[in-house]
Design an enzyme around this catalytic site. Structure first.
Site: not given
Length: 328
Positions: A9, A194, A271
């Site tokens: 996405d 993260e 990513d």
């Protein structure tokens, strides 16, 4: 090239997103690619992971049917093949694609179908990672995701993940979920280190993760990092994304090359190509400018092959190809 950390996405080419929006009946802010960019890509002054995650709202709304999920997967695989990738693991959270009545199983089957169609006549291998989501009151949905990861393991799916707002929903809270993954022999990678610190990475390792999504904040704890090096835990590093989410602060030197030189099994990944406005080639070019040597580039690629959720034979094929390329 190999990308082990790539979200469906967050990586849709903008022209494809416009096509998916039309199919889903979603009204976009603009059909002009330049005017659409601020809604699907983060600005340079992105403040946090939570702001970063907001850029997924629009593409997710455009993938709520079997047709759009299949076309999204097909289009992304085609794009990756055109960029010259040899292996990619694409991940998505099937529970986010149920707004119009799809089951998680239907969503998974659609993405697998699209990925297979996209690979036809292209020299690219792919695997699908199913993401569980951090959040409230979705334990049932997460368990269904793990069940489907086990059901489709080796049939398009290669592993399971945990994604979402790490600082708001601690990794340690999902131990029972990944106990089920371990029982079903599903390979595990978990977003950790993260938005949250070393304790998040430590919890992911305790839950059976053989890979860590990002993991850069694990470097804040030398003892933990030595454990990661000793166990050769693969770190799925995404340099551009880390700066955008403030996992690494602007002005700081990204630790990826330092960790590589210390012996960590670090890898280079995108990513989210669209959200981050990057490609794998861009990531490697950035590292070259920061002093990465040709030998280090080879080691990063070999780490990617070794960390892949593939059979030993398939890993060796990738390694042989990488070594052949660097001997030229």
């Amino acid at each position: 090239m190999i990308d082990l950390h790539l979200h469906l996405d967050g990586s849709l080419p903008p022209a494809l997103l416009i096509r998916l929006a039309e199919l889903e009946g979603v009204l976009l802010p603009s059909n002009n690619l330049n005017e659409l960019a601020p809604y699907i890509s983060v600005p340079k002054n992105c403040r946090s992971l939570n702001e970063f995650l907001q850029k997924f709202d629009l593409p997710v709304s455009c993938m709520q049917s079997e047709q759009t999920l299949k076309e999204a997967a097909w289009g992304l695989v085609k794009e990756l093949a055109d960029q010259g990738l040899r292996y990619a693991e694409i991940r998505f959270a099937p529970q986010l694609h149920q707004r119009k009545g799809l089951t998680q199983k239907q969503a998974v089957e659609a993405v697998i179908s699209g990925m297979e169609a996209g690979k036809e006549e292209r020299d690219l291998k792919t695997g699908l990672i199913l993401c569980c989501m951090r959040g409230k009151d979705n334990e049932k949905e997460n368990m269904e995701t793990i069940r489907l990861a086990a059901l489709f393991l080796g049939k398009g799916v290669c592993g399971a993940d945990l994604a979402g707002a790490e600082a708001l929903y601690p990794t340690k809270d999902y131990e029972s979920l990944f106990a089920s993954a371990r029982e079903n022999h599903v390979p595990i990678t978990i977003h950790a280190g993260e938005a949250d610190g070393p304790d998040s990475v430590r919890a992911a390792l305790a839950m059976g993760a053989s890979r860590i999504g990002h993991g850069v904040r694990g470097a804040e704890d030398p003892k933990l990092m030595q454990e990661i090096i000793d166990k050769q835990i693969t770190l799925e590093i995404c340099v551009t994304s880390n700066y955008q989410t403030k996992a690494v602060l602007e002005g700081q030197i990204h630790p990826i090359l330092k960790l590589l030189r210390q012996g960590a099994a670090v890898t280079v990944n995108t990513d989210d190509m669209t959200v981050c406005n990057t490609t794998l080639a861009d990531e490697f070019e950035y590292l070259r400018k920061k002093g990465m040597t040709k030998e280090e580039e080879m080691r990063l690629l070999l780490n990617g092959a070794e960390g892949a959720f593939l059979s030993e034979e398939e890993k060796q094929e990738l390694k042989t190809e990488i070594l052949s390329r660097f001997k030229k």
